[in-house]
Enzyme design. Structure first.
Site, mmCIF file in Angstrom:
data_model
loop_
_atom_site.group_PDB
_atom_site.id
_atom_site.type_symbol
_atom_site.label_atom_id
_atom_site.label_comp_id
_atom_site.label_asym_id
_atom_site.label_seq_id
_atom_site.Cartn_x
_atom_site.Cartn_y
_atom_site.Cartn_z
ATOM 1 N N HIS A 144 28.093 72.538 48.357
ATOM 2 C CA HIS A 144 29.516 72.882 48.416
ATOM 3 C C HIS A 144 30.131 72.585 49.780
ATOM 4 O O HIS A 144 31.348 72.554 49.918
ATOM 5 C CB HIS A 144 29.741 74.344 48.021
ATOM 6 N N ASP A 161 22.988 73.899 44.484
ATOM 7 C CA ASP A 161 23.793 73.946 45.710
ATOM 8 C C ASP A 161 23.033 73.382 46.913
ATOM 9 O O ASP A 161 23.040 73.963 47.996
ATOM 10 C CB ASP A 161 24.257 75.366 46.000
ATOM 11 N N ASN A 176 28.651 79.249 57.832
ATOM 12 C CA ASN A 176 27.194 79.377 57.884
ATOM 13 C C ASN A 176 26.497 78.640 56.746
ATOM 14 O O ASN A 176 25.273 78.499 56.750
ATOM 15 C CB ASN A 176 26.776 80.845 57.838
ATOM 16 N N SER A 177 27.255 78.194 55.767
ATOM 17 C CA SER A 177 26.658 77.547 54.604
ATOM 18 C C SER A 177 25.795 76.366 55.017
ATOM 19 O O SER A 177 26.211 75.518 55.799
ATOM 20 C CB SER A 177 27.754 77.058 53.654
ATOM 21 N N LEU A 199 7.650 76.999 30.937
ATOM 22 C CA LEU A 199 6.541 77.532 30.157
ATOM 23 C C LEU A 199 6.983 77.931 28.755
ATOM 24 O O LEU A 199 6.212 77.851 27.799
ATOM 25 C CB LEU A 199 5.938 78.740 30.865
ATOM 26 N N GLY A 200 8.219 78.432 28.670
ATOM 27 C CA GLY A 200 8.698 78.868 27.367
ATOM 28 C C GLY A 200 8.129 80.198 26.935
ATOM 29 O O GLY A 200 8.035 80.481 25.731
#
Length: 464
Positions: free
Chosen positions: A199, A233, A308-309, A366-367
């Site tokens: 972002h 992200d 800070n992202s 894994l399901g």
């Protein structure tokens, strides 16, 4: 009569009528205080005074001077109008320094809170949109690696900062004619691979990176885009640098709640870049719903702000254990100290996929839904109970049934679901994985062929 005879003659003085008055007086000079004041001088002639001080009359300008003045005035007015239109397009009604590009730096504004008091990315001023940054070829030899903290000395906060500050960079994204988005990035290779949040560069057409050395001197680089994924992200950038200070990445799976952590980044733009804050690990493996995507994150109370992202969350050994990405905000409550970071153990696979392919590869699932609580079996062994099995996925095809106990996965004894998830991160679609289970007191050896997550599914990692 004898002429010599004497006669008496009487003279009489008769004053005039009326008599003149006789005035007696004594004269002398009066004292100064008793003397009458002299009359003030008459006021000057104002007209004569003005005429005396007035500058000499200039010759009247010709009509060409008036025309020149009018022309210049119109030109200035048109330039000002053009600048005003341009400013409105870029910043709206925001005053200089308060909009998304405050300080070359470009100080981002915070977005209004959501009605449900949900989560927000830090750089909310960065517009969503297509990323058109020039691409860097995929398939590079560099891979992100994690280093164990075992045997490393604990560092003081000052030592942590000295170790990491040069590896933490400023990311400037161009969304308009000015570089008006600001985030943080982490150098993870000496030849210029940089990790940040997706972002941070969303909607950008170009990107620059500022690398600040230990002396506070900035070096600016043009950055190209290696790859990105909006759901996770994450984005990887590449600059043409040499011998850059690469950060060391640690294993986030080793973190424990209460351990000290540090964040370095650029809160509110470049003016405060490379700011360090501290806190603790508040929670691990925290599920957070971000715009409909469930992310498993590290929770921390280290102060995080817009800018800070993409910056590092650092452990007490000076290793990057997370990528700061979101914090909680609310319209109705005062919320402090609720920041979240992408764990390095999860980012490892994704970053290497972005370097190799430019996008994330299908992740095997894994399901099955597995209990978090280990149970002791009849022979003293420990197993994890299978709660549910999703039809048609890896566990179902391998023959797993609800009520089975998983004792070993990929050749390793397991007693926690985190162990299975850590192994799965290194698996690829199509891999053959041996699974040892206990069913009704009997041990069985099964083989699980890893399948990709079906399109549209939103399976939590804890469920496998």
């Amino acid at each position: 009569m004898d002429i010599y005879e004497q006669h008496e003659i009487v003279f009489t003085y008769r004053p005039p009528d009326p008599p003149e008055p006789v005035v007696l007086r004594y004269e002398r000079e009066l004292p100064e205080v008793m003397r009458p004041k002299p009359d003030p001088p008459p006021p000057p002639d104002l007209e004569q005074w003005r005429a005396a001080i007035a500058p000499p009359e200039e010759k009247k300008k010709g009509r060409w001077g008036v025309r020149l003045f009018v022309g210049i005035s119109l030109l200035v007015a048109m330039v000002c109008l053009g600048l005003g239109v341009w400013y409105m397009e870029q910043y709206g009604w925001a005053l200089p320094g308060s909009g998304p590009s405050a300080s070359a730096d470009n100080r981002p504004d915070e977005a209004p809170p959501r009605d449900d008091g949900g989560y927000y990315t830090f750089d909310t001023s960065m517009e969503d949109g297509e990323i058109t940054i020039a691409r860097y070829p995929n398939g590079g030899h560099v891979r992100l690696e994690l280093v164990s903290s075992e045997g490393l000395p604990e560092l003081t906060p000052a030592e942590v900062y000295e170790k990491m500050t040069s590896s933490t960079v400023t990311v400037l994204g161009r969304q308009s004619p000015a570089y008006n988005s600001v985030g943080t990035g982490i150098i993870f290779s000496e030849d210029g691979y940089i990790l940040t949040n997706c972002h941070v560069i969303s909607g950008c057409s170009a990107c620059k990176v500022l690398v600040t050395d230990s002396y506070g001197v900035d070096t600016q680089y043009d950055a190209k885009l290696v790859g990105f994924d909006e759901d996770m992200d994450l984005a990887v950038l590449k600059v043409e640098g040499r011998s850059l200070p690469a950060a060391e990445f640690g294993i986030s799976d080793d973190l424990q709640v209460g351990e000290p952590v540090y964040a370095i980044g650029n809160p509110l733009g470049v003016d405060l870049r490379n700011t360090m804050t501290s806190g603790i690990v508040s929670a691990i493996n925290r599920d957070v719903d971000v715009d409909g995507v469930t992310m498993t994150l590290i929770q921390t109370n280290a102060a995080l702000n817009s800018g800070n992202s993409g910056g590092p969350l650092i452990n007490q050994f000076g290793q990057v254990v997370g990528v700061n990405t979101i914090k909680m905000m609310s319209e109705y409550d005062t919320i402090e100290g609720l920041g979240f970071a992408i764990p390095s153990s999860l980012a490892l696979r994704w970053v290497n996929d972005l370097i190799e392919y430019g996008e994330l590869q299908p992740q095997p699932v894994l399901g099955v839904d597995i209990s978090r609580i280990p149970e002791e079996l009849g022979d003293g062994a420990t197993g994890l109970r299978v709660l549910t099995v999703t039809r048609g996925l890896s566990g179902d095809n391998a023959g797993l049934l609800p009520g089975d106990y998983i004792v070993a996965f990929a050749g390793e004894q397991v007693s926690r679901t985190e162990q299975i998830l850590a192994i799965r991160r290194n698996l690829r679609v199509g891999d053959q994985v041996p699974v040892r289970i206990c069913r009704n007191g009997e041990y069985l050896e099964l083989t699980m062929t890893m399948l990709a997550e079906p399109a549209g599914a939103d399976e939590k990692e804890e469920e496998g």
